[in-house]
Motif scaffolding. Structure first.
Motif, mmCIF file in Angstrom:
data_model
loop_
_atom_site.group_PDB
_atom_site.id
_atom_site.type_symbol
_atom_site.label_atom_id
_atom_site.label_comp_id
_atom_site.label_asym_id
_atom_site.label_seq_id
_atom_site.Cartn_x
_atom_site.Cartn_y
_atom_site.Cartn_z
ATOM 1 N N GLY A 1 0.813 -1.207 0.000
ATOM 2 C CA GLY A 1 0.000 0.000 0.000
ATOM 3 C C GLY A 1 0.845 1.254 0.000
ATOM 4 N N THR A 2 1.929 1.251 0.780
ATOM 5 C CA THR A 2 2.829 2.405 0.820
ATOM 6 C C THR A 2 3.475 2.642 -0.539
ATOM 7 O OG1 THR A 2 3.310 1.999 3.150
ATOM 8 C CG2 THR A 2 4.862 3.397 1.935
ATOM 9 N N ALA A 3 3.908 1.547 -1.176
ATOM 10 C CA ALA A 3 4.514 1.678 -2.510
ATOM 11 C C ALA A 3 3.516 2.221 -3.513
ATOM 12 C CB ALA A 3 5.041 0.311 -2.973
ATOM 13 N N HIS A 4 2.251 1.785 -3.375
ATOM 14 C CA HIS A 4 1.212 2.276 -4.289
ATOM 15 C C HIS A 4 0.983 3.770 -4.100
ATOM 16 C CE1 HIS A 4 -2.432 2.356 -6.669
ATOM 17 N NE2 HIS A 4 -3.052 2.961 -5.656
ATOM 18 N N VAL A 5 0.952 4.213 -2.829
ATOM 19 C CA VAL A 5 0.759 5.641 -2.541
ATOM 20 C C VAL A 5 1.909 6.455 -3.103
ATOM 21 C CG1 VAL A 5 0.709 7.345 -0.687
ATOM 22 C CG2 VAL A 5 -0.698 5.293 -0.524
ATOM 23 N N SER B 1 3.526 9.860 -9.900
ATOM 24 C CA SER B 1 2.859 10.070 -11.186
ATOM 25 C C SER B 1 1.997 11.326 -11.143
ATOM 26 C CB SER B 1 1.997 8.857 -11.536
ATOM 27 O OG SER B 1 1.000 8.638 -10.553
ATOM 28 N N GLY B 2 1.373 11.586 -10.009
ATOM 29 C CA GLY B 2 0.584 12.804 -9.860
ATOM 30 C C GLY B 2 1.435 14.046 -9.988
ATOM 31 N N LEU B 3 2.648 13.980 -9.430
ATOM 32 C CA LEU B 3 3.571 15.114 -9.521
ATOM 33 C C LEU B 3 3.955 15.392 -10.967
ATOM 34 C CD1 LEU B 3 5.438 17.224 -8.245
ATOM 35 C CD2 LEU B 3 7.146 15.410 -7.936
ATOM 36 N N LEU B 4 4.262 14.338 -11.711
ATOM 37 C CA LEU B 4 4.634 14.511 -13.110
ATOM 38 C C LEU B 4 3.470 15.071 -13.931
ATOM 39 C CD1 LEU B 4 6.679 11.227 -13.738
ATOM 40 C CD2 LEU B 4 7.560 13.555 -13.447
ATOM 41 N N ILE B 5 2.272 14.571 -13.656
ATOM 42 C CA ILE B 5 1.109 15.066 -14.389
ATOM 43 C C ILE B 5 0.828 16.521 -14.029
ATOM 44 C CG2 ILE B 5 -1.372 14.767 -14.720
ATOM 45 C CD1 ILE B 5 -0.951 11.768 -14.252
ATOM 46 N N ALA B 6 1.023 16.873 -12.758
ATOM 47 C CA ALA B 6 0.818 18.261 -12.337
ATOM 48 C C ALA B 6 1.804 19.198 -13.024
ATOM 49 C CB ALA B 6 0.959 18.376 -10.814
ATOM 50 N N LEU B 7 3.055 18.762 -13.151
ATOM 51 C CA LEU B 7 4.047 19.576 -13.849
ATOM 52 C C LEU B 7 3.711 19.699 -15.332
ATOM 53 C CD1 LEU B 7 7.340 18.280 -12.168
ATOM 54 C CD2 LEU B 7 6.257 20.517 -11.865
ATOM 55 N N ARG C 1 -6.586 15.211 -8.247
ATOM 56 C CA ARG C 1 -7.155 14.020 -7.626
ATOM 57 C C ARG C 1 -6.063 13.166 -6.987
ATOM 58 N NH1 ARG C 1 -11.392 12.076 -12.365
ATOM 59 N NH2 ARG C 1 -13.135 13.420 -11.734
ATOM 60 N N ALA C 2 -4.906 13.080 -7.627
ATOM 61 C CA ALA C 2 -3.829 12.234 -7.123
ATOM 62 C C ALA C 2 -3.104 12.865 -5.938
ATOM 63 C CB ALA C 2 -2.833 11.944 -8.247
ATOM 64 N N LEU C 3 -2.949 14.187 -5.953
ATOM 65 C CA LEU C 3 -2.127 14.859 -4.957
ATOM 66 C C LEU C 3 -2.928 15.526 -3.852
ATOM 67 C CD1 LEU C 3 0.421 16.574 -7.380
ATOM 68 C CD2 LEU C 3 0.778 14.494 -6.040
ATOM 69 N N GLY C 4 -4.187 15.849 -4.118
ATOM 70 C CA GLY C 4 -4.951 16.630 -3.161
ATOM 71 C C GLY C 4 -4.805 18.109 -3.468
ATOM 72 N N GLY D 1 -5.378 23.914 -8.478
ATOM 73 C CA GLY D 1 -5.549 24.378 -9.833
ATOM 74 C C GLY D 1 -6.768 23.808 -10.521
ATOM 75 N N GLU D 2 -7.349 22.737 -10.008
ATOM 76 C CA GLU D 2 -8.436 22.105 -10.733
ATOM 77 C C GLU D 2 -9.496 21.583 -9.770
ATOM 78 O OE1 GLU D 2 -8.766 22.379 -13.823
ATOM 79 O OE2 GLU D 2 -6.779 23.096 -14.238
ATOM 80 N N ALA D 3 -10.487 20.968 -10.341
ATOM 81 C CA ALA D 3 -11.580 20.444 -9.543
ATOM 82 C C ALA D 3 -11.214 19.099 -8.946
ATOM 83 C CB ALA D 3 -12.819 20.290 -10.416
ATOM 84 N N VAL D 4 -11.720 18.827 -7.743
ATOM 85 C CA VAL D 4 -11.470 17.557 -7.080
ATOM 86 C C VAL D 4 -12.789 17.000 -6.579
ATOM 87 C CG1 VAL D 4 -10.185 16.362 -5.297
ATOM 88 C CG2 VAL D 4 -9.230 18.400 -6.336
ATOM 89 N N PRO D 5 -13.280 15.904 -7.133
ATOM 90 C CA PRO D 5 -14.531 15.332 -6.654
ATOM 91 C C PRO D 5 -14.419 14.910 -5.191
ATOM 92 C CG PRO D 5 -13.949 14.414 -8.787
ATOM 93 C CD PRO D 5 -12.768 15.192 -8.302
ATOM 94 N N ALA D 6 -15.527 14.997 -4.467
ATOM 95 C CA ALA D 6 -15.509 14.712 -3.037
ATOM 96 C C ALA D 6 -15.193 13.250 -2.760
ATOM 97 C CB ALA D 6 -16.868 15.069 -2.430
ATOM 98 N N GLU D 7 -15.521 12.370 -3.702
ATOM 99 C CA GLU D 7 -15.299 10.957 -3.432
ATOM 100 C C GLU D 7 -13.935 10.483 -3.893
ATOM 101 O OE1 GLU D 7 -17.291 11.230 -7.481
ATOM 102 O OE2 GLU D 7 -17.428 12.160 -5.501
ATOM 103 N N ASP D 8 -13.018 11.408 -4.165
ATOM 104 C CA ASP D 8 -11.689 11.007 -4.609
ATOM 105 C C ASP D 8 -11.010 10.140 -3.566
ATOM 106 O OD1 ASP D 8 -11.876 12.256 -6.970
ATOM 107 O OD2 ASP D 8 -10.814 14.068 -6.340
ATOM 108 N N PRO D 9 -10.113 9.236 -3.991
ATOM 109 C CA PRO D 9 -9.377 8.424 -3.040
ATOM 110 C C PRO D 9 -8.473 9.282 -2.175
ATOM 111 C CG PRO D 9 -8.471 8.202 -5.256
ATOM 112 C CD PRO D 9 -9.759 8.942 -5.382
ATOM 113 N N GLU D 10 -8.095 8.718 -1.043
ATOM 114 C CA GLU D 10 -7.278 9.460 -0.091
ATOM 115 C C GLU D 10 -5.956 9.844 -0.718
ATOM 116 O OE1 GLU D 10 -6.295 7.250 3.340
ATOM 117 O OE2 GLU D 10 -6.129 8.996 4.627
ATOM 118 N N PRO D 11 -5.515 11.094 -0.576
ATOM 119 C CA PRO D 11 -4.282 11.532 -1.199
ATOM 120 C C PRO D 11 -3.063 10.991 -0.477
ATOM 121 C CG PRO D 11 -5.272 13.310 0.061
ATOM 122 C CD PRO D 11 -6.235 12.178 0.072
ATOM 123 N N VAL D 12 -1.909 11.409 -0.965
ATOM 124 C CA VAL D 12 -0.656 10.925 -0.428
ATOM 125 C C VAL D 12 -0.503 11.342 1.020
ATOM 126 C CG1 VAL D 12 0.471 10.881 -2.656
ATOM 127 C CG2 VAL D 12 0.485 12.978 -1.316
#
Length: 353
Positions: free
Chosen positions: A11-15, A21-27, A261-264, A322-333
């Motif tokens: 689970g830690t590795a997945h987070v 990946s969220g960081l790269l997409i954000a950049l 969504r990935a980073l919060g 910077g963007e919209a985040v749905p309320a049911e998003d998975p828990e961030p990092v």
């Protein structure tokens, strides 16, 4: 019952993987958002007006996103009816207002200076909250606001040989005011509209607003099919226009939503500050336009000030990204576990570019 060590490690590795990946997409999102000023300026140098550039950009992006938005809506038109005010405010303030003022600033200033002026919005919000509540902000917020103000003086380079266009400064500050207003407006919303639907609806409202103002003669309308110059190359006029629609709008919004969504929201809002750096870099590469050394130093101070403001959890600023985040998003990092996600459908200031 405690989880097995192997499962916890997995689970830690997945987070961590999701965070990377969220960081790269954000950049990626920040980098393509930063392209908008350069693309727009190359068009305006050949006769395009800011109103025309905004209308075509927003209309083109809405046309691309309309089918995915309808799929996301899934026939739930009552959500649109319930949130028509949110869509309208987003389109008028977050899209039409910010875009129009920013492009007017870009027409008279360097891309980097125009964007730095708009990014003063959080400082304006701090000052407004201070005046309205009579409650002194935290030390970090005050230090950040002071650094941003000093940075602004350096960015304007008042003592330099080249005078910064006063009207361009006014346009840039108007974009900042518009952005600050939108932050406050969206902070009060609690809607359930899918982010993609809100984005597309706002783009349609923004495009229609600019088109209406242009057709009635309230705003100047003009375009040109002359070739433009980008990165030292002469190319067709539609090249920067396609880039403005597909890269700086469609791709920027979609990747921004995924990253948030990935980073919060809080982490994503910090990373969105790199948009200034990307905007300066793109303007240098595509337009051979680079702010003076003192302006770059001022820009660094403004960004530092914004970081301090956003680090201060005592501030009453909306926790925005910077963007919209749905309320049911998975828990961030892990670093984000104590931050509340944005309400579903809420979009914030980055939508201006």
């Amino acid at each position: 019952m405690a989880k097995p060590i192997s499962l916890r490690a997995s689970g830690t590795a997945h987070v961590r993987s999701a965070g990377a990946s969220g960081l790269l997409i954000a950049l990626l999102s920040s980098s393509v958002f930063g392209l908008s000023g350069s693309f727009a300026k190359s068009l305006m140098e050949q006769g395009w007006t800011p109103a025309t550039a905004v209308a075509v950009r927003m209309g083109g992006a809405a046309a691309v996103l309309i089918i995915p938005a309808l799929i996301a809506l899934h026939g739930r038109w009552f959500q649109v009816r319930q949130n028509w005010k949110t869509i309208g405010l987003f389109g008028l303030v977050g899209v039409a207002g910010c875009q129009f003022f920013y492009f007017n600033a870009v027409e008279r200033l360097s891309v980097g200076v125009a964007l730095l002026l708009e990014f003063l919005a959080p400082v304006l919000m701090v000052l407004w909250i201070w005046l309205r509540t009579r409650r002194r902000p935290g030390a970090a917020t005050i230090a950040g606001a002071a650094a941003a103000v000093v940075g602004l003086v350096l960015v304007l380079d008042l003592g330099g040989d080249l005078r910064v266009d006063p009207l361009g400064i006014m346009w840039g500050l108007a974009a900042a005011v518009c952005l600050a207003m939108y932050f406050f407006i969206t902070a009060e919303q609690n809607d359930t509209l899918p982010p993609l639907v809100l984005t597309t609806g706002g783009l349609l409202v923004g495009a229609a607003t600019m088109a209406l103002l242009g057709l009635t003669g309230l705003l100047p309308v003009g375009f040109s099919t002359s070739d433009v110059e980008l990165a030292g190359w002469v190319t067709r006029w539609w090249v920067p226009l396609v880039g403005l629609v597909l890269l700086s709008t469609v791709l920027a919004y979609v990747t921004g939503i995924i990253a948030a969504r990935a980073l919060g929201p809080r982490v994503a809002s910090f990373i969105s500050l790199t948009e200034v750096l990307f905007a300066v870099l793109w303007a240098w590469l595509l337009l051979a336009e680079l702010p003076r050394t003192v302006q770059l130093a001022g820009g660094a101070l403004i960004v530092t000030g914004l970081v301090l403001v956003r680090l201060d959890r005592k501030t009453d600023l909306p926790d925005v990204s910077g963007e919209a985040v749905p309320a049911e998003d998975p828990e961030p990092v892990d670093a984000m576990r104590h931050d509340q996600p944005l309400n579903q459908g809420r979009l914030t200031g980055r939508d201006r570019h």
